[in-house]
Scaffold this active site. Structure first.
Site, mmCIF file in Angstrom:
data_model
loop_
_atom_site.group_PDB
_atom_site.id
_atom_site.type_symbol
_atom_site.label_atom_id
_atom_site.label_comp_id
_atom_site.label_asym_id
_atom_site.label_seq_id
_atom_site.Cartn_x
_atom_site.Cartn_y
_atom_site.Cartn_z
ATOM 1 N N LEU A 112 -5.491 -6.239 -1.096
ATOM 2 C CA LEU A 112 -5.074 -7.666 -1.364
ATOM 3 C C LEU A 112 -5.108 -9.023 -0.544
ATOM 4 O O LEU A 112 -4.346 -8.461 0.554
ATOM 5 C CB LEU A 112 -3.151 -7.651 -1.950
ATOM 6 C CG LEU A 112 -3.120 -6.902 -2.628
ATOM 7 C CD1 LEU A 112 -1.613 -7.324 -3.415
ATOM 8 C CD2 LEU A 112 -3.968 -6.940 -4.155
ATOM 9 N N GLY B 67 0.649 2.182 0.332
ATOM 10 C CA GLY B 67 1.794 1.369 0.577
ATOM 11 C C GLY B 67 1.186 -0.103 1.510
ATOM 12 O O GLY B 67 0.267 -0.839 1.622
ATOM 13 N N GLY B 68 2.466 -0.955 1.659
ATOM 14 C CA GLY B 68 2.302 -2.572 1.948
ATOM 15 C C GLY B 68 1.444 -2.623 0.540
ATOM 16 O O GLY B 68 1.890 -2.668 -1.080
ATOM 17 N N ASP B 69 0.524 -3.877 0.829
ATOM 18 C CA ASP B 69 -0.531 -4.784 0.470
ATOM 19 C C ASP B 69 -1.986 -3.373 -0.547
ATOM 20 O O ASP B 69 -3.190 -4.098 -0.540
ATOM 21 C CB ASP B 69 -0.483 -5.882 0.306
ATOM 22 C CG ASP B 69 -1.433 -5.917 1.610
ATOM 23 O OD1 ASP B 69 -1.303 -4.928 2.321
ATOM 24 O OD2 ASP B 69 -2.100 -7.169 1.920
ATOM 25 N N GLU B 70 -2.327 -2.323 0.030
ATOM 26 C CA GLU B 70 -2.825 -1.352 0.239
ATOM 27 C C GLU B 70 -3.119 -0.754 -0.875
ATOM 28 O O GLU B 70 -2.234 0.235 -1.109
ATOM 29 C CB GLU B 70 -3.066 -0.373 1.651
ATOM 30 C CG GLU B 70 -3.394 -1.487 2.879
ATOM 31 C CD GLU B 70 -4.025 -0.741 3.782
ATOM 32 O OE1 GLU B 70 -4.773 -1.018 4.241
ATOM 33 O OE2 GLU B 70 -3.200 0.313 3.771
#
Length: 613
Positions: free
Chosen positions: A449, A489-492
Site C-alpha cells: 500500500l 503483515g503490515g500493509d503488504e
C-alpha cells in the site's frame, strides 16, 4: 470377603516375584561378567594404543634427529651463509650427497631442503621424491619460501629446538610426489659459529608411509584413528572422513566421539569407550584414545591416536555363561507363565469388561455393561470410570470446538481473516509442485500500500485497521475464486494466480487491483485514500521455488515504487533493467529490520509490519 479374596489373589501373584528374582540374579551375573571382560579388553587395548602412539612419536623423533644432524653439519652453516650459499662450493656438493643418501635410505622422506635465511628464504639444496626415486632440484626450480610458517618458525628457534608442523595436505606446486599427500614437516635451525641462525633444514615426511608402517602389525578387524591437535581426522576407517579441512569442511573427533573433548582441554590424557557403557558413541566396538606429543613432553604439537576392536571379541568368553543363564530363565519363565495364567483368569474377567469400556470409550452402550454394582475395588474403579467418561466426553466436545478455531487462527490473519504468510507459502509450494508436473503457469503479485503510514499518523491505528480490512475485502471481490490472496503483515498483501490468469497478471489483474484499492475509504465520516504498488513474478521464468518468487515479486514492487514515485504503479520482475541486481538489493533490504507502521490494538490483529521473507 470380596476385598479379602482380591487381596489373597494379589498376594499369590506377588509370590511370582521370587521367580523373577532368579532371572534378575542370572541377568546381573551375566552383566557383571560382561563388564569384567570389557574392562580387561579396555586395559589391553589401552596398552596397545599407548605402544602404537609411542611408535608414532618415536618415528617423528627419529626424523627430528635426522634434521638436527643435517643442521649441525659444518657444511650446512657454510652453505646457508649468504656469500657461500649462492655459489657452487665443495661443501655444498658434499652436503647434497648426504641429502641424496638420506633420501635413498628413508623412503618416507618426500623432500629434504636447505633453506637460507637470506634472499627471502631461498632454497639452496633441494631433493624431491618422484616415481623413479630422489631427484635434485636446481636452478630456476629453487624457490623462495620465507613466507611459509615452516621456514620463519624454524628460523625463530634456538639451536637445539625442533619445529614440527601441522599435519596437512601438501599443496605446494612442483613438489613431485609430495604434492597432494598428507605431510608433516620437521625443521631444524642452522646456526653458524657466531650463534647466528643462517638457515633451516626442512624434511617433509609422508604421513601415509608412517601410518602404514604403524598399522602393519595390527589385526585386520582393528580400526585406527588419528587426529591433529584440533581434532581433525587424519586417519579414519572411512577415508571420506579424513583431512576434511583440506576439502572445505571440518570432520572432528569431538563431534563423532563427544567424550574425547576432555583430551583437547587437557583434563585427561586418555579416554576409553565401549559399546556397553557408551553405545551411542562406540557402537559395537571398544575404543581407546590417547593424547600424545609428537616430540615427547616438550613438543609443540600433539596428536590424538585411537584404536578400536570389535566388542564381540571381548565378550566371546561370556557365551557359555549366557547360555546357562538363558536356560535357567526360560524354565523359570515357563513356570511363572503357567501360574500367571491360573490367577489371571480369576482377575481379568471383571477387568475385561472395563477394558472393553475403555476400548469403546465414546460408546454409550458400554456403560450398561460396567460392573458398577460390585462392592470391591473393581466396582469402585467402574463407578469412577463412568464419571470420568462423562466428564471427558464433555471436555472433548469443547476441545474439538477450540481446535477448529485455533487451526483457523494459526493459518489466517486475525484482522483481515485472509490467509497468513504460513498458509500462503504452503499453498504456493503446492501450486509450484502441481505446475512443475503439469506445465501450468503461475504469477505472484506483491501488493504494497502507498500512503498507509500517513493514514496511521493522521488518523491513528484504528483507521489503519479499517483500511486494511477494506483492502482485504476489495481484493477478494476483484480476484477470481481460484486466486489466493494473503496478508504478509503490515500493509503488504500477496496474490497467487494460476493458468491463463497468470498471463493476465500484467496489466489486467494488476490494474484491477490498483483500481479497487484506489477507491476511498470512510473512517468516522473522514475520507481516506490509499494507493498501491505491485510487483509481479512468474513461474517458472522468475523463480523455481516459493521463496525466490516472493523475493522477486518484492523486488519488482520496490522498482515500481521507485519508477512512479511510490504510487499506483506495477512492474514485472522480468521487465526490470537488471533483475539480478534488483533481487540482490531486495535480499539486503529485507535482511535488516524495515521501518513500518504498527498499532497498539493487539499483536495478531494489528497492522504491524512483518516483511521477513
Amino acid at each position: 470377603m470380596i476385598r479379602s479374596g482380591l487381596t489373597v489373589k494379589l498376594s499369590v501373584l506377588l509370590a511370582l516375584i521370587g521367580v523373577l528374582a532368579s532371572g534378575l540374579t542370572g541377568y546381573y551375573a551375566y552383566h557383571a561378567n560382561r563388564t569384567l571382560l570389557v574392562d580387561q579388553a579396555e586395559r589391553s587395548l589401552r596398552t596397545s594404543t599407548d605402544f602404537l602412539s609411542r611408535r608414532l612419536s618415536n618415528s617423528i623423533s627419529d626424523v627430528a634427529a635426522d634434521a638436527r644432524v643435517l643442521a649441525t653439519m659444518p657444511s650446512a652453516a657454510q652453505t646457508a651463509s649468504i656469500d657461500d650459499g649462492l655459489d657452487d662450493n665443495p661443501g655444498r656438493e658434499r652436503l647434497a650427497q648426504v641429502f641424496a643418501s638420506f633420501m635413498a635410505n628413508h623412503p618416507e622422506y618426500l623432500q629434504i631442503r636447505l633453506i637460507a635465511r637470506a634472499h627471502h628464504g631461498l632454497e639452496l639444496i633441494r631433493f624431491d621424491r618422484d616415481a623413479a626415486g630422489a631427484v635434485r632440484v636446481g636452478g630456476e626450480g629453487l624457490e623462495e619460501k620465507a613466507q611459509f610458517p615452516y621456514v620463519f618458525d624454524t628460523l625463530a628457534l634456538n639451536r637445539d629446538q625442533i619445529y614440527v608442523s601441522n599435519i596437512t595436505i601438501n599443496h605446494e606446486h612442483g613438489a613431485h610426489l609430495a604434492e597432494g599427500r598428507p605431510t608433516v614437516r620437521i625443521g631444524a635451525p642452522i646456526v653458524d659459529a657466531h650463534d647466528t641462525t643462517v638457515g633451516a633444514i626442512v624434511l617433509d615426511v609422508d604421513l601415509g608411509g608412517l601410518l602404514a608402517m604403524l598399522k602393519s602389525d595390527l589385526p585386520r578387524d582393528y580400526h585406527v584413528y588419528l587426529t591433529n591437535e584440533w581434532g581433525d581426522f587424519l586417519v579414519h576407517p572411512d577415508s571420506t572422513q579424513t583431512f576434511g579441512f583440506a576439502k572445505g569442511r571440518r570432520v572432528l573427533v569431538q563431534d563423532t566421539f563427544a567424550s574425547t573433548r576432555a583430551l583437547f582441554d587437557h583434563s585427561r590424557d586418555e579416554v576409553d569407550l565401549n559399546g556397553l557403557d557408551n553405545p551411542r558413541e562406540a557402537g559395537d566396538r571398544i575404543i581407546t584414545f590417547i593424547r600424545k606429543p609428537l616430540l615427547g613432553a616438550g613438543g609443540n604439537r600433539f596428536v590424538v591416536l585411537g584404536l578400536s576392536k570389535p566388542l564381540d571379541d571381548a565378550l566371546a568368553g561370556a557365551s557359555l555363561l549366557g547360555e546357562s543363564i538363558v536356560h535357567m530363565v526360560l524354565i523359570s519363565s515357563a513356570i511363572a507363565l503357567a501360574l500367571a495364567i491360573l490367577f489371571a483368569r480369576a482377575l481379568t474377567q471383571p477387568l475385561q469388561r472395563l477394558t472393553d469400556a475403555a476400548t469403546h470409550f465414546m460408546s454409550d452402550k458400554t456403560m450398561d455393561e460396567l460392573p458398577i454394582r460390585r462392592t470391591d475395588e473393581i466396582g469402585v474403579l467402574a463407578r469412577c470410570f463412568a464419571r470420568m467418561r462423562r466428564e471427558i466426553k464433555s471436555q472433548i466436545d469443547v476441545l474439538h470446538s477450540k481446535q477448529t478455531e485455533l487451526a483457523h487462527l494459526a493459518s489466517h490473519d486475525m484482522l483481515t481473516d485472509l490467509p497468513n504468510r504460513l498458509l500462503f507459502m504452503q499453498q504456493l509450494e503446492a501450486a509450484i509442485a502441481h505446475a512443475s508436473a503439469t506445465g501450468e503457469r503461475l504469477a505472484v503479485l506483491f501488493v504494497d500500500l502507498d500512503g498507509f503510514k500517513q493514514i496511521n499518523d493522521a488518523f491513528g491505528h484504528s483507521a489503519g485497521d479499517t483500511v486494511l480490512i477494506a483492502v482485504a475485502r476489495r481484493l477478494r471481490d476483484v480476484l477470481a475464486p481460484d486466486d489466493v490472496v494473503a496478508r504478509l503483515g503490515g500493509d503488504e498483501f500477496i496474490v497467487l494466480t494460476r493458468g491463463a490468469r497468470a498471463d493476465d497478471a500484467e496489466p489486467r489483474i494488476a490494474r484491477e487491483i490498483l483500481d479497487a484499492i484506489n477507491v476511498g475509504v470512510l473512517f468516522n465520516d473522514e475520507p481516506m485514500t490509499v494507493g498501491a504498488s505491485i510487483g509481479i513474478s512468474r513461474y517458472p521464468s522468475d523463480g523455481m521455488n516459493a521463496e525466490s518468487l516472493l523475493l522477486h515479486a518484492d523486488a519488482a514492487m520496490y522498482a515500481a515504487k521507485l519508477a512512479r514515485d511510490g504510487r499506483g504503479a506495477y512492474r514485472a520482475y522480468a521487465d526490470l533493467d537488471d533483475p539480478a541486481a534488483a533481487g540482490e538489493r531486495t535480499r539486503k533490504r529485507v535482511a535488516s529490520p524495515r521501518a513500518g507502521t504498527g498499532t497498539d490494538s493487539g499483536a495478531a490483529a494489528s497492522n504491524d509490519l512483518d516483511v521477513t521473507l
